[in-house]
Design a protein around this motif. Structure first.
Motif, short mmCIF file in Angstrom:
data_model
loop_
_atom_site.label_atom_id
_atom_site.label_comp_id
_atom_site.label_asym_id
_atom_site.label_seq_id
_atom_site.Cartn_x
_atom_site.Cartn_y
_atom_site.Cartn_z
N PRO B 675 31.72 48.64 94.13
CA PRO B 675 31.82 50.31 94.11
C PRO B 675 31.26 50.98 93.26
O PRO B 675 30.03 50.33 92.36
CB PRO B 675 33.45 50.42 93.11
CG PRO B 675 34.28 49.54 93.03
CD PRO B 675 33.11 48.09 93.34
N VAL B 676 30.01 51.88 93.76
CA VAL B 676 29.18 53.16 92.58
C VAL B 676 29.93 52.83 91.55
O VAL B 676 31.33 53.54 91.22
CB VAL B 676 29.23 53.88 93.73
CG1 VAL B 676 27.99 55.00 93.02
CG2 VAL B 676 28.56 53.75 95.12
N GLY B 677 29.57 53.20 90.55
CA GLY B 677 29.31 52.77 89.44
C GLY B 677 30.29 51.74 88.43
O GLY B 677 30.98 51.64 87.66
N LYS B 678 29.95 50.10 89.10
CA LYS B 678 30.14 49.45 89.13
C LYS B 678 29.33 48.54 88.90
O LYS B 678 28.29 48.07 89.47
CB LYS B 678 31.60 48.95 89.19
CG LYS B 678 33.32 48.63 89.33
CD LYS B 678 33.42 49.20 88.09
CE LYS B 678 34.67 49.70 87.87
NZ LYS B 678 35.21 49.50 86.60
N THR B 679 29.96 47.59 87.73
CA THR B 679 28.74 46.32 87.60
C THR B 679 29.65 45.02 87.53
O THR B 679 30.81 44.92 87.62
CB THR B 679 27.84 46.73 85.96
OG1 THR B 679 27.56 47.63 85.14
CG2 THR B 679 26.80 45.00 85.42
#
Lengths: 96, 982
Positions: B675-679
């Motif tokens: 997801p966007v915003g995840k590492t």
């Protein structure tokens, strides 16, 4: 050695990193098939040892970071052609 | 008496006196001398001892082919052994010492070997020092090393400076003799860009040594004028004292420029410059080298090449003796007698092996046609020669000419094989020199000067025309035609007297005969068996002579016997010249992280990691042992907060519509749906299924990812990704660039890390656990609007973040973080504490990702996706890589908590002997854990995953450590990962 880069002109081979035969472009796509193990084995390990013209991969690391296909004679080191690997790969039918 | 052999004239400046020393004796020479000419001027004929038999030896030549006059120049760290006196330009203060003798030069204790010579023939070492086997290392080799070898090293670092340079030209002309100058003139007049290089510090080649007239003036005068004319042309670069040493691919030539005399005055100036010359064409005008004739005791001081005697006479104004004789098999040798007469010296005798009429009148000299020299007398200096007609002639110098060998070396550098030419009795270049090279003049076998000049003139013009330049209209220089007639003479049987072929390696006619008798028929084999043609002179005077003798031994033609070919370098080149400025700290670039200055202020201890300098630990006052600092850094980080500069990790910015698909192909674990915003942690395999690298990759927006790699593999991974994109999947919309140097990145780790960061992150960025949970990634601003990136990732196992900021703010951010952290007693930690915490946490790193381990070995087999194709998938499935008895990564802790455990220890069964057969694996990483209070390690042991709880021994025979350890999980601290998520 001097490699005549398609865009940047003649460059000293010191600027490049060598990888190996353009066979490495022909990565099998049949990973789900039973023949995959044999095909990947051939792809990874089996190479012709040609005395004469070969096509090989050079990377212009100290330059524009393009991978190039260099046609070189293994007996004389004469370089007969240099082209972009991306074009070469597309011409061989690779895409996504 | 000073310079007793000096006469008037010469191409030297007799007004400028230079002082030098030879074996401690102060001597005088003149500006323009070589060391050899100055020694001869001072009547120093005995200048060294031979390699094997320690025979007294003198100067033989006047050029780079010199086999005998090799010396140690300078002293202390400046000492340069095996320097050829014949090409060493004399300078004030030059210190020369003869080499290869024990005791004084005039009485060498090792000369006993000369009397033992019947025992020391070809292959002596191979035959003699075979038994008993154990004697080689302890006895034979040290003894041989002590008695053999050429010169000695200073054993200190070379304090001289060397440099590299690059030049480009249309046409490189190698050699500035009559041919080279003629070629340079027409080529330069055409407008082509020319480099003219010559190994001599005085351009002109043999013209400086001979008395030929060119265009009605002395040859040396014509050369000087021509060089001046060329030097005034904008398209000409003159490189004197510059020896071309190799012809490489695609018109690249290596050249070594000697600047020793300049460097002596100013130590910062380079002693030598290693030039790389890029050429479109090259014309080889390297002339020819005279060769010797093999006859009894032909190696005495005073026996020289006939051409060298002329060089010393005409160019250096040195008469090498008072009663000089000439021994020749060709017309050229007679020139020596003629020149000596012209200078007022009486010639003792001219001996010509050909049964023809005398070539010229030599007043006062005994002329012996159809006669050979068979023996000589005089141990430290030549006294007399014995002739085949029974006569003995008193003489102090014997000028020998066995004919001339074209200097065709560079034509062989791409495996061209010279061919025999009966007319000039020597080898000439074959028809396939390196691409772009042509040969002219005597190098090609054109022995008549007038013809060579025309050849050079025409080639300079035609090569330039080939490159599109206009043709020069000028006429070639004119000189009288002097014919060159020769009849090969390799020497006549010398009975029990030894006749030398290769002076430098002490190879005699008998050695070659013995080698042939023992079955060594190929020139290559004879060369290696006898050491003929090796060492600093590479047999320049010896090779052709040796081939002639071989042909006679085996009753075959020169063509059938063939020749060895040449490879670079043409002359010895100092290793320092290849290194150039890349020595010590300049060996490769030094990379500093943005916090380097700050760390230096904190007295950090640095460690080199690849090219990077990283802080290893930060000692505080009172800490006397690195462990005190490291233990403190670990404790403080785990209990409050610590900061570590992780800028050195590779960072790759990747954008495009297909990036997630691309990452899915290059990582072994699933990446399609990050997801966007995840590492996400990513494991990268090589195509053969072995782990290549690991790191974290964050999705900053739909089409924008930031990847990190290990420090060591940053370059390789980026190169690999470019390969995958450009070669395998060229149509994926993926664009990437390395941003390792564009971002400073700091790990902020420990239970107080969030509190610290909240003080500097701008208020509109919520980094609470709810808004910014474990593995979150995002664009933030800090310190009132400075853009940064934040990743909630942890290598230490603590609640931790990595914050990235443009490099220019890196130093500032470090200071801001330390100031903001004061209330938490924040500390900086170095790579040692980083290592301790990663091992406590059981993370694999460099010692584990060693190019032999599969994902399964590392305990990460479960991460491998079976639902997609990725690099390494198919070959990683191979049975061999998944076997249960492979070396698998596990943890190890000492059974007795106070035991020392050492990295690199080998793992053995409890009662096994420490043998290779019993070896079960090794400890790859090991530290003392200040948290757990004992040593612990991670490492590899056969079938390790299923052996947890079993005890084995960790044995280090080198450091004498043998302790019992328990195989355990590698996750020692917080195995459930609870701290990461608070």
């Amino acid at each position: 050695m001097i490699i005549n880069h398609p865009l940047l002109g003649p460059r000293d081979s010191e600027e490049f990193v060598y990888l190996g035969s353009t066979d490495l472009i022909d990565r099998p796509t049949n990973w789900e098939k039973s023949a995959a193990a044999e095909d990947f084995y051939q792809y990874q390990y089996i190479r012709e040892n040609i005395a004469g013209d070969i096509q090989e991969l050079w990377y212009h690391e100290q330059g524009d970071q393009s991978w190039l296909i260099v046609t070189r004679n293994t007996l004389t080191h004469e370089i007969k052609n240099v082209e972009f690997a991306q074009d070469f790969s597309r011409a061989k039918g690779r895409g996504k | 008496m000073s310079q007793i052999n000096r006469i008037d004239g010469g191409l030297i400046d007799q007004e400028k006196v230079l002082n030098f020393t030879f074996n401690g004796q102060i001597l005088k020479g003149y500006e323009g001398d070589t060391l050899a000419s100055a020694l001869l001027a001072n009547n120093k004929h005995l200048i060294g001892r031979s390699f094997k038999y320690h025979r007294p030896r003198g100067i033989v030549t006047a050029g780079s082919e010199e086999p005998n006059a090799i010396m140690e120049i300078g002293n202390g760290a400046y000492k340069d052994p095996n320097t050829r006196a014949t090409v060493t330009q004399l300078y004030n203060g030059l210190e020369a010492n003869s080499q290869n003798h024990r005791g004084p030069l005039s009485f060498d204790f090792m000369a006993i070997t000369d009397f033992l010579s019947p025992l020391l023939g070809a292959g002596f070492y191979y035959k003699t020092f075979m038994w008993p086997k154990s004697f080689w290392e302890k006895f034979y080799e040290p003894a041989i090393r002590k008695s053999a070898g050429l010169g000695t090293l200073s054993t200190e670092a070379d304090p001289d400076t060397y440099d590299k340079g690059f030049r480009h030209c249309d046409i490189l002309i190698i050699g500035s003799g009559a041919t080279g100058l003629s070629a340079a003139l027409t080529a330069a007049e055409s407008g082509a860009k020319i480099i003219l290089a010559d190994e001599d510090f005085l351009m002109g080649g043999r013209l400086n040594s001979e008395t030929n007239k060119i265009d009605g003036i002395a040859g040396s005068e014509w050369a000087k004028k021509t060089v001046a004319k060329l030097g005034a042309m904008e398209n000409v670069t003159l490189m004197s004292d510059t020896t071309i040493f190799g012809a490489y691919d695609h018109g690249i030539y290596g050249a070594i420029e000697n600047r020793a005399s300049e460097a002596r005055k100013d130590n910062d100036k380079p002693r030598q410059v290693n030039w790389r010359i890029y050429t479109k064409r090259a014309i080889l005008c390297a002339g020819a080298t005279e060769r010797l004739i093999a006859f009894g005791n032909n190696d005495r001081p005073g026996i020289m090449l006939a051409s060298a005697v002329r060089t010393y006479l005409n160019r250096f104004a040195v008469a090498t003796g008072q009663r000089i004789s000439v021994y020749t098999n060709n017309d050229d040798g007679w020139k020596t007698a003629k020149d000596l007469n012209a200078k007022g010296f009486r010639v003792a005798a001219v001996i010509d092996s050909r049964s023809i009429s005398p070539v010229m009148r030599v007043p006062g000299a005994e002329i012996c046609m159809g006669t050979d020299v068979v023996d000589t007398k005089g141990r430290r200096a030549l006294k007399s020669i014995q002739l085949s007609n029974g006569k003995s002639i008193d003489t102090d110098t014997l000028a020998v000419s066995g004919g001339w060998n074209p200097n065709l070396h560079f034509t062989c550098h791409h495996r061209g094989v010279p061919k025999w030419n009966e007319e000039i009795a020597s080898f000439v270049p074959d028809s396939s020199p390196p691409v772009g090279m042509s040969v002219a003049g005597r190098a090609k076998g054109t022995m008549v000067l007038a013809d060579a000049i025309i050849e050079g003139h025409n080639q300079g013009s035609s090569v330039a025309a080939d490159l599109g330049y206009k043709t020069s209209e000028s006429k070639p220089a004119s000189t009288p035609v002097v014919s060159y007639n020769i009849s090969a003479n390799w020497g006549i049987p010398s009975g029990k007297n030894r006749a030398w072929v290769d002076f430098q390696n002490d190879v005699t006619v008998k050695d070659i005969k013995l080698a042939n008798q023992e079955g060594f028929k190929s020139v290559e084999h004879v060369k290696r068996y006898t050491t003929l043609g090796m060492a600093t002179d590479q047999g320049k005077t010896a090779n052709v002579l040796a081939i002639g003798i071989m042909a006679e031994n085996m009753g075959q033609t020169m063509e059938d016997t063939g020749t060895t070919i040449f490879r670079p370098p043409y002359v010895p080149v100092a290793i320092g010249a290849f290194a150039g400025r890349r020595r010590g700290m300049e060996f490769y670039p030094t990379r500093y992280t943005p916090s380097h200055n700050w760390s230096t202020e904190q007295n950090a201890i640095f460690v080199e990691v690849g090219m990077w300098y990283r802080s290893q630990w930060f000692p505080l006052p009172g800490e006397t042992h690195w462990r005190q600092s490291v233990d403190r850094e670990v404790r403080q980080t785990r209990s409050s907060v610590g900061i570590c500069d992780v800028t050195t990790l590779g960072k790759i910015d990747i954008k495009g519509e297909d990036v997630s698909e691309f990452l899915n192909k290059v990582y072994a674990n699933a990446f399609a749906k990050v997801p966007v915003g995840k590492t996400r942690y990513g494991l990268m395999l090589r195509e053969d299924g072995i782990v290549m690298d690991d790191g974290t990759t964050a999705r900053m927006s739909e089409n924008h990812f930031v990847m990190t790699t290990t420090t060591a593999n940053a370059v390789n991974v980026y190169r690999h990704l470019q390969f995958c994109h450009q070669c395998l999947w060229p149509d994926l919309d993926v664009h990437m660039i390395s941003v390792t140097e564009q971002y400073a990145q700091y790990a902020v780790a420990g239970p107080n890390s969030r509190k610290l960061l909240e003080k500097i992150v701008d208020p509109d960025c919520d980094i609470s656990n709810e808004a910014f949970p474990y593995m979150a990634a995002g664009e933030i601003t800090v310190c009132g609007g400075t853009a940064a990136r934040l990743f909630r990732i942890s290598f230490s196992g603590e609640l931790a973040y990595e914050i990235a900021i443009p490099t220019r703010y890196g130093d500032s951010l470090m200071r801001v973080l330390m100031e903001a952290g004061e209330e938490f007693n924040v500390i900086p930690y170095g790579t040692e504490a980083l290592g301790v915490m990663r091992i406590e946490k059981g993370h694999a790193a460099g010692p584990e990702l060693n190019g032999q381990t599969s994902a399964y070995d590392l305990g990460m087999g479960g991460m491998i996706s079976g639902k997609k194709d990725f690099i390494g998938y198919t070959l990683g499935l191979r049975e061999e890589l998944q076997r249960d008895d492979r070396l698998q990564m596990v943890g190890f802790k000492p059974v007795n908590p106070s035991d020392l455990l050492l990295a690199c220890s080998h793992l053995l069964g409890l009662r096994d002997k420490a043998t290779t057969e019993n070896d079960q694996g090794w400890i790859s990483s090991c530290i003392y854990s200040p948290i757990l209070g004992h040593y612990l390690g991670i490492g590899f042991i056969k079938g390790g995953h299923n052996r947890k709880g079993e005890n084995v021994r960790a044995v280090d025979l080198v450091r004498g450590n043998d302790v019992e350890v328990e195989i355990c999980s590698p996750h020692f601290v917080d195995p459930e990962g609870e701290r990461l998520r608070v």
